[in-house]
Scaffold this active site. Structure first.
Site, mmCIF file in Angstrom:
data_model
loop_
_atom_site.group_PDB
_atom_site.id
_atom_site.type_symbol
_atom_site.label_atom_id
_atom_site.label_comp_id
_atom_site.label_asym_id
_atom_site.label_seq_id
_atom_site.Cartn_x
_atom_site.Cartn_y
_atom_site.Cartn_z
ATOM 1 C CB SER B 51 -0.948 0.008 1.200
ATOM 2 O OG SER B 51 -0.191 -0.117 2.389
ATOM 3 C CG HIS B 91 -1.015 3.544 5.327
ATOM 4 N ND1 HIS B 91 -2.326 3.130 5.384
ATOM 5 C CD2 HIS B 91 -0.365 2.597 4.615
ATOM 6 C CE1 HIS B 91 -2.445 1.969 4.743
ATOM 7 N NE2 HIS B 91 -1.267 1.638 4.278
ATOM 8 C CG ASP B 117 -5.109 4.440 6.077
ATOM 9 O OD1 ASP B 117 -4.029 4.765 6.608
ATOM 10 O OD2 ASP B 117 -5.191 3.908 4.956
#
Lengths: 188, 175
Positions: B51, B91, B117
Site C-alpha cells: 500500500s 501509511h 484509511d
C-alpha cells in the site's frame, strides 16, 4: 555411572573435544586421586549472571506482550540496556575471573580448623593447534600465598591413533605436576 | 567410520555434569535473547503490504523513531496501530488537526491506496490519536524483512530455524 571407567574416545581432529577430554580427565584425577572437593563457585557465578540476562529479556518479552508498544517503551529500553550491560559484564567475568579455569578443588584441612587450601586448574588449547597448556595453581588457605606450575604438551602425547585418551599417561603427567607443587609446599 | 564419529560426538555430551548441561541451555537462551533484545531494542517493522509503493515494498525493513517532542506533520510517514489489532500499519499522514489544548488527531492514507484509511480504522473511528502512533519511519533497508514475511506465512519455517539453532547450540559443547 557406567561411563565412569570407560576410556574416553573422541574425534582426534576436533580441537574442542580434545580440550574437553583432557580437562574432564584432569578433573577426575584431582577429585579421585587426591580427595579434593570440587568448588563450583566460579561456574555458579557465571550461570547466575547468564540466568539474570536471559530473565531480563524474557521479562521484556512478557511486558511487551501484555502492554504493547508504545506503552512498554520505558520498560523495554531499561531491559535492553540491562541485557547488554549484563552481556558486557559476563564477557569481562569470563575473561578475567574465569580465564580458562575449569576446575577449582578444595583441600580440606585435616584438623578441620584452618581454611581450605585451593587447587585451581587452567588450560588452553588454541584452535587447530596441538599444544595443550595445563596450569596448576596452589593457593594456601592460611598463608594466602599462591604458587603455580604449568606445562605445555602436545595432545599427541596422550591420544592414540583412534582418538582414545591414554588415561594412565595423562594421569602420570597431571600427578607429576601437582606433586611438584606439593613438594614445593612442604619444602617451605 | 560414520559410526565412530557418532559415538565420539555424543561422548563429549555424556561427560557433562548438571551445571554444564544447564550452561548449554543458557547459551541457547543467551543467543535467542540477544536476537530478541536487538529486535525489541532497535524497534523496527516489516512492510507487509504494497500500500505504500513505490516508496516501500513488501518485505522492506523500516527503522522507527518515537520522538514525542517532534510534532507529527502532514506528509510524515507514521507507523500506527489500530485498537484491537496487533499488526502495525505504515501509511502517510494526510491531515493533522490540532486543538488549543494540545489534542491532535490525524487522518492517514497509503500512497498506493485509492481511499484514505477510514475503512481500516475501528468501527466508528474517524481519526487517529497520538496514542495510536508508534513512531515515524526514519530509515529503511530493502528486502531484508522478507525473512519475517516468510516466517509469518510459513510458521513451520520459523520453528525449523529455531529447532536447528537449538540443536546446533545445545549439542555443541564449548570448552
Amino acid at each position: 555411572m557406567s561411563q565412569e571407567n570407560a576410556p574416553i574416545k573422541i574425534d582426534k581432529w576436533d580441537g574442542n573435544a580434545l580440550k574437553n577430554a583432557l580437562d574432564d580427565a584432569a578433573k577426575k584425577i584431582m577429585n579421585e586421586s587426591y580427595g579434593l572437593v570440587e568448588s563450583f563457585k566460579l561456574i555458579d557465578g557465571r550461570l547466575a549472571l547468564c540466568s539474570i540476562a536471559v530473565s531480563c529479556s524474557l521479562f521484556a518479552l512478557l511486558w511487551d506482550f501484555l502492554y504493547p508498544f508504545p506503552a512498554s517503551k520505558t520498560v523495554l529500553i531499561i531491559c535492553v540496556a540491562c541485557y547488554f550491560i549484563l552481556t558486557g559484564v559476563i564477557s569481562v567475568y569470563l575473561l578475567y575471573f574465569e580465564g580458562g579455569v575449569f576446575y577449582v578443588g578444595l583441600e580440606k584441612d585435616k584438623a578441620g580448623i584452618d581454611p581450605d587450601d585451593k587447587w585451581t586448574l587452567q588450560s588452553s588449547l588454541k584452535k587447530y593447534d596441538d599444544q595443550y597448556c595445563l596450569k596448576i595453581t596452589y593457593t594456601g588457605g592460611v598463608s594466602k600465598q599462591t604458587r603455580s606450575v604449568e606445562r605445555v604438551c602436545s595432545v599427541t602425547e596422550f591420544f592414540d591413533e583412534e582418538g582414545t585418551l591414554c588415561y594412565d599417561l595423562y594421569e602420570a603427567t597431571v600427578k607429576g605436576l601437582k606433586d611438584s607443587l606439593s613438594a614445593d609446599k612442604k619444602a617451605k | 567410520t560414520m559410526g565412530l564419529l557418532d559415538i565420539s560426538f555424543l561422548s563429549d555430551l555424556k561427560r557433562m555434569n548438571k551445571r554444564q548441561v544447564f550452561y548449554q541451555f543458557l547459551s541457547f537462551g543467551m543467543i535467542v535473547s540477544s536476537a530478541l533484545m536487538i529486535w525489541k531494542g532497535l524497534i523496527f517493522v516489516v512492510v507487509l503490504s504494497g500500500s505504500m509503493e513505490p516508496g516501500f515494498y513488501r518485505g522492506d525493513l523500516l527503522f522507527l523513531t518515537n520522538d514525542l517532542e517532534d510534532p507529527i506533520r502532514a506528509g510524515d510517514i507514521a507507523v500506527f496501530r489500530i485498537k484491537g489489532r496487533d499488526i502495525p500499519i505504515v501509511h502517510r499522514v494526510l491531515q493533522v488537526h490540532e486543538r488549543d489544548d494540545g489534542y491532535v488527531k490525524f487522518l492517514t492514507k497509503g500512497d498506493n491506496n485509492a481511499i484514505d484509511d477510514r475503512g481500516l480504522y475501528a468501527p466508528g473511528q474517524l481519526w487517529l490519536e497520538k496514542g495510536d502512533v508508534i513512531g515515524r519511519a526514519k530509515g529503511f533497508v530493502p528486502y531484508i524483512g522478507m525473512v519475517t514475511i516468510v516466517m509469518n506465512d510459513y510458521p513451520k519455517f520459523k520453528y525449523a530455524v529455531l529447532g536447528l539453532l537449538g540443536i546446533f547450540v545445545l549439542l555443541n559443547r564449548e570448552a
